[in-house]
Design an enzyme around this catalytic site. Structure first.
Site, PDB file in Angstrom:
ATOM      1  CE  LYS A  93      -4.168  42.536 -28.697  1.00 23.66           C
ATOM      2  NZ  LYS A  93      -5.405  42.229 -27.994  1.00 23.66           N
TER       3      LYS A  93
ATOM      4  CB  SER B  12      -4.869  38.048 -29.175  1.00 25.03           C
ATOM      5  OG  SER B  12      -5.025  38.986 -28.018  1.00 25.03           O
TER       6      SER B  12
END
Length: 230
Positions: free
Chosen positions: A189, A151
């Site tokens: 993230k 991701s």
């Protein structure tokens, strides 16, 4: 290796299946683990499935099959489960050793971190990695994690990379951080703050941005370097 909540959930599912022949409902799991919402159960179930302990069967209610059990859980009496709390122990002091360009610092690789759906970072040292001292700066404690998932590929972070993290309890907008969500699941993230909301943003359009209340997310550290082996 399971977190305490993952272990407790697997033990509860096994106990209910042994007794009733069917898994408990998500509401029963939520109450048994004293969680505030079923979203936490969904994350734990996903983590157990990713680790190969359970399998969800399609198109059937309460369709959970236990595939394997961790060491100890299969024994009914007298065992001491090897589990990990949601928080990460502080990394030990790094060691210095000579390198061709000055000094390299031996950092502990604390396990794997998800760059994808949040999973728990394994809370024990798997091995050490040598990091150039210049990557770390002059202050702060550091640790390393192996990346699992894709991701963050548009930020140049690939599956299997080693990320170097400086321990710190906060970060600025746009920083890539290790974030602990609801004291259960850790993920890598990009951090975005907006008032009392925190967004954990992927660097891959295939993954959605997840938004939480600020009391649901704890910053564990900020990305300061990356090591890739070819």
């Amino acid at each position: 290796m399971l977190t305490k909540k993952q272990y407790d959930l697997l033990a509860f599912i096994k106990k209910r299946m042994d007794r009733d022949g069917i898994p408990p409902s998500f509401d029963e799991m939520k109450d048994a683990l004293d969680l505030r919402s079923k979203s936490g159960i969904h994350r734990l179930i996903t983590a157990l499935e990713e680790r190969g302990f359970i399998r969800r069967l399609a198109h059937r209610a309460r369709a959970i099959e236990i595939v394997r059990l961790p060491e100890g859980l299969a024994q009914e009496d007298g065992f001491a489960p090897r589990v990990i709390d949601g928080g990460r122990d502080r990394a030990p002091e790094a060691d210095l050793r000579p390198a061709a360009d000055g000094y390299a610092i031996e950092l502990p690789v604390m396990g794997r971190i998800a760059a994808g759906t949040p999973i728990s970072a394994i809370q024990e040292i798997s091995h050490n990695v040598a990091v150039p001292a210049g990557m770390l700066g002059s202050s702060g404690k550091h640790f390393a994690l192996e990346v699992k998932g894709d991701s963050m590929i548009e930020a140049g972070i690939n599956n299997g990379d080693i990320v170097v993290i400086r321990e710190q309890p906060d970060a600025s907008n746009g920083d890539i951080v290790v974030a602990l969500v609801e004291d259960e699941e850790a993920t890598l993230k990009r951090l975005r703050k907006n008032g009392s909301a925190i967004a954990l943003e992927a660097a891959n359009p295939a993954y959605e941005t997840r938004v939480y209340r600020d009391d649901q997310v704890k910053v564990q550290g900020r990305l300061v370097g990356l090591i890739r082996t070819y």
